[in-house]
Scaffold this motif. Structure first.
Motif, mmCIF file in Angstrom:
data_model
loop_
_atom_site.group_PDB
_atom_site.id
_atom_site.type_symbol
_atom_site.label_atom_id
_atom_site.label_comp_id
_atom_site.label_asym_id
_atom_site.label_seq_id
_atom_site.Cartn_x
_atom_site.Cartn_y
_atom_site.Cartn_z
ATOM 1 N N PHE A 112 0.837 -1.198 0.000
ATOM 2 C CA PHE A 112 0.000 0.000 0.000
ATOM 3 C C PHE A 112 0.882 1.262 0.000
ATOM 4 O O PHE A 112 0.637 2.198 -0.753
ATOM 5 C CB PHE A 112 -0.928 -0.009 1.228
ATOM 6 C CG PHE A 112 -1.895 1.124 1.262
ATOM 7 C CD1 PHE A 112 -2.974 1.182 0.406
ATOM 8 C CD2 PHE A 112 -1.738 2.146 2.193
ATOM 9 C CE1 PHE A 112 -3.885 2.240 0.449
ATOM 10 C CE2 PHE A 112 -2.623 3.206 2.232
ATOM 11 C CZ PHE A 112 -3.700 3.254 1.363
ATOM 12 N N ARG A 113 1.901 1.264 0.849
ATOM 13 C CA ARG A 113 2.811 2.407 0.903
ATOM 14 C C ARG A 113 3.494 2.645 -0.439
ATOM 15 O O ARG A 113 3.645 3.780 -0.874
ATOM 16 C CB ARG A 113 3.852 2.201 1.994
ATOM 17 C CG ARG A 113 4.787 3.396 2.157
ATOM 18 C CD ARG A 113 5.838 3.174 3.182
ATOM 19 N NE ARG A 113 6.730 2.111 2.753
ATOM 20 C CZ ARG A 113 7.821 1.764 3.379
ATOM 21 N NH1 ARG A 113 8.176 2.369 4.491
ATOM 22 N NH2 ARG A 113 8.572 0.782 2.922
ATOM 23 N N ASN A 114 3.877 1.559 -1.113
ATOM 24 C CA ASN A 114 4.559 1.688 -2.398
ATOM 25 C C ASN A 114 3.666 2.265 -3.493
ATOM 26 O O ASN A 114 4.159 2.775 -4.485
ATOM 27 C CB ASN A 114 5.131 0.342 -2.839
ATOM 28 C CG ASN A 114 6.317 -0.079 -1.999
ATOM 29 O OD1 ASN A 114 6.922 0.735 -1.299
ATOM 30 N ND2 ASN A 114 6.634 -1.351 -2.022
ATOM 31 N N LYS A 115 2.359 2.191 -3.328
ATOM 32 C CA LYS A 115 1.430 2.727 -4.327
ATOM 33 C C LYS A 115 1.142 4.210 -4.124
ATOM 34 O O LYS A 115 0.576 4.855 -5.003
ATOM 35 C CB LYS A 115 0.115 1.955 -4.302
ATOM 36 C CG LYS A 115 0.258 0.555 -4.844
ATOM 37 C CD LYS A 115 -1.073 -0.142 -4.892
ATOM 38 C CE LYS A 115 -0.830 -1.558 -5.388
ATOM 39 N NZ LYS A 115 -1.763 -1.983 -6.381
ATOM 40 N N ILE A 116 1.537 4.741 -2.996
ATOM 41 C CA ILE A 116 1.283 6.158 -2.722
ATOM 42 C C ILE A 116 2.344 6.996 -3.435
ATOM 43 O O ILE A 116 3.538 6.750 -3.314
ATOM 44 C CB ILE A 116 1.301 6.432 -1.198
ATOM 45 C CG1 ILE A 116 0.130 5.693 -0.560
ATOM 46 C CG2 ILE A 116 1.231 7.934 -0.935
ATOM 47 C CD1 ILE A 116 0.108 5.784 0.933
ATOM 48 N N LYS A 117 1.867 7.973 -4.173
ATOM 49 C CA LYS A 117 2.756 8.828 -4.957
ATOM 50 C C LYS A 117 3.413 9.876 -4.078
ATOM 51 O O LYS A 117 2.839 10.341 -3.110
ATOM 52 C CB LYS A 117 1.982 9.490 -6.089
ATOM 53 C CG LYS A 117 1.437 8.492 -7.062
ATOM 54 C CD LYS A 117 0.616 9.167 -8.130
ATOM 55 C CE LYS A 117 0.074 8.082 -9.039
ATOM 56 N NZ LYS A 117 -1.097 8.454 -9.738
ATOM 57 N N TYR A 118 4.596 10.242 -4.480
ATOM 58 C CA TYR A 118 5.325 11.288 -3.764
ATOM 59 C C TYR A 118 4.718 12.606 -4.004
ATOM 60 O O TYR A 118 4.467 13.330 -4.661
ATOM 61 C CB TYR A 118 6.809 11.296 -4.181
ATOM 62 C CG TYR A 118 7.564 10.148 -3.588
ATOM 63 C CD1 TYR A 118 8.043 10.232 -2.291
ATOM 64 C CD2 TYR A 118 7.788 9.004 -4.308
ATOM 65 C CE1 TYR A 118 8.756 9.197 -1.742
ATOM 66 C CE2 TYR A 118 8.503 7.947 -3.769
ATOM 67 C CZ TYR A 118 8.981 8.053 -2.481
ATOM 68 O OH TYR A 118 9.676 7.025 -1.943
#
Length: 118
Positions: A112-118
């Protein structure tokens, strides 16, 4: 009416894990009340608390940071479980069940964290 974060599967699993760890911690000997029991309860509660706190932020990097806190708390819970097993407060069978729950939640939270954009 409800908040968006309440529908997150990782939040629900984090909430469930917190309740399971709370119940487990109360089975530990009384001499662990301010040590392992307290640490396990605080770390497991921190998982869901950080997921929900991070979700209200508008910034992707900040949300990722709070999810990282949840992941660290999960690692802390796993270490507490290992300690509990070594001290014979927890059977191998129950350890395996809790460990798998933590492992699954950790992987879900990282994804889930990896799918959040910067």
């Amino acid at each position: 009416m409800k908040f968006k974060f309440e529908d997150l599967i990782i939040l629900q699993k984090g909430m469930n894990l917190g309740e399971e760890m709370n119940a487990l911690a109360y089975k530990f000997p009384k001499e662990e009340l301010y040590n392992l029991s307290s640490q396990l309860r605080r770390a497991s509660d921190s998982i869901a608390l950080n997921i929900s706190e991070g979700s209200i932020l508008q910034s992707g990097p900040e949300y990722r940071k709070f999810l990282g806190y949840s992941i660290r708390s999960l690692a802390e819970v796993v270490t507490c479980l290992h300690k509990a097993k070594r001290r014979n407060y927890l059977s191998e069978e129950n350890f395996d069940i809790f460990y798998k729950n933590c492992f699954d939640l950790m992987n879900m939270t990282i994804a889930f964290r990896n799918k959040i954009k910067y």
